[in-house]
Write a protein that holds these residues in place. Structure first.
Motif, PDB file in Angstrom:
ATOM      1  N   TYR A 293       0.817  -1.192  -0.043  1.00 24.44           N
ATOM      2  CA  TYR A 293       0.244  -0.153   0.135  1.00 24.44           C
ATOM      3  C   TYR A 293       0.666   1.210   0.010  1.00 24.44           C
TER       4      TYR A 293
ATOM      5  N   LEU B  27       2.538   1.877  -3.292  1.00 21.70           N
ATOM      6  CA  LEU B  27       1.647   2.389  -4.460  1.00 21.70           C
ATOM      7  C   LEU B  27       1.013   3.721  -4.163  1.00 21.70           C
TER       8      LEU B  27
ATOM      9  N   LYS C 123       3.824   5.843  -5.265  1.00 21.46           N
ATOM     10  CA  LYS C 123       4.002   6.127  -7.026  1.00 21.46           C
ATOM     11  C   LYS C 123       2.567   6.975  -7.259  1.00 21.46           C
TER      12      LYS C 123
ATOM     13  N   GLU D  59      -0.711   6.170  -6.737  1.00 24.28           N
ATOM     14  CA  GLU D  59      -1.984   5.238  -7.265  1.00 24.28           C
ATOM     15  C   GLU D  59      -3.244   5.774  -6.207  1.00 24.28           C
ATOM     16  N   ASP D  60      -4.217   5.639  -6.727  1.00 21.27           N
ATOM     17  CA  ASP D  60      -5.268   5.880  -5.708  1.00 21.27           C
ATOM     18  C   ASP D  60      -6.015   4.377  -5.389  1.00 21.27           C
ATOM     19  N   VAL D  61      -5.504   3.921  -4.286  1.00 16.42           N
ATOM     20  CA  VAL D  61      -5.820   2.733  -3.942  1.00 16.42           C
ATOM     21  C   VAL D  61      -6.263   2.869  -2.368  1.00 16.42           C
TER      22      VAL D  61
END
Length: 218
Positions: free
Chosen positions: A155, A158, A161, A163-165
């Motif tokens: 998590y 990401l 980087k 990213e939408d998580v």
């Protein structure tokens, strides 16, 4: 080390830190880290350059028969040429994923991995290294960590980087992958006999690396 050749096999689930640890150990021992995933990328790169799709065909088989992949000093070498950065594009990632699903490709690259491991000291990580690729490795580890800790590591990567998580989605994906890897028909993920269980939950990278180095240097 005064031994002529050592092989270290590290298996384990996604997010356990296998590659990070393997690279650090390789550097300390001055041996080659064999990035098995990069081998599929290199083949995908070669196929893309020739315009050959990632499906089993006479053309693909011909490329397989005339491809050499090796590692040296942190470089991946395809047919004598360093291809480090060229194989890290989204297009090549997709090609690597596609070619890795072809049984004849996996058979060929496992044979290449075995050839490399037969010629020099290496450390290699994956899902079935100790069972299929180098079952005679001098050192075997099954590296894992709690699903929650592995999800937390992933998590953070990401998010860094951009990213939408969500953490929940990452954890769900890891648990699903764990199940699929351990229940697949061919070479399911498992701790083989003779492999040491190495739970990295709560351990730092340095602690895990030092644990392996202490054993190898005994």
């Amino acid at each position: 080390m005064d031994r002529e050749k050592i092989r270290i096999a590290i298996d384990g689930p996604s997010g356990a830190g296998k590659s990070t640890i393997a690279k650090a150990v390789a550097k300390e021992l001055n041996i080659d880290y064999i990035d098995t995933g990069a081998m599929y990328r290199a083949l995908g790169y070669k196929l893309a350059g020739k315009g050959i799709p990632a499906i089993e065909s006479p053309e693909l088989l011909e490329v397989l028969d005339n491809t050499d992949i090796d590692f040296s000093e942190g470089n991946i070498i395809l047919d004598g040429v360093v291809v480090n950065d060229k194989i890290r594009t989204p297009e090549i990632s997709k090609m690597a994923s596609d070619v890795s699903a072809i049984p004849i490709v996996r058979k060929k690259l496992v044979a290449l991995q075995q050839k490399i491991a037969g010629n020099k000291s290496v450390i290699m990580d994956g899902r079935d290294i100790a069972e299929v690729v180098i079952p005679d490795a001098e050192y075997k580890y099954f590296m894992t960590a709690s699903a929650e800790e592995r999800a937390e590591r992933r998590y953070k990567e990401l998010i860094a980087k951009g990213e939408d998580v969500t953490f929940e989605k990452v954890l769900s994906d890891i648990e699903k992958r764990d199940y699929n890897d351990s229940h697949r028909a061919a070479s399911p993920l498992r701790q083989v006999e003779g492999a040491q269980l190495l739970d990295t939950t709560g351990m730092s990278i340095e602690e895990v690396v030092n644990h392996i180095l202490e054993e190898v240097r005994k």
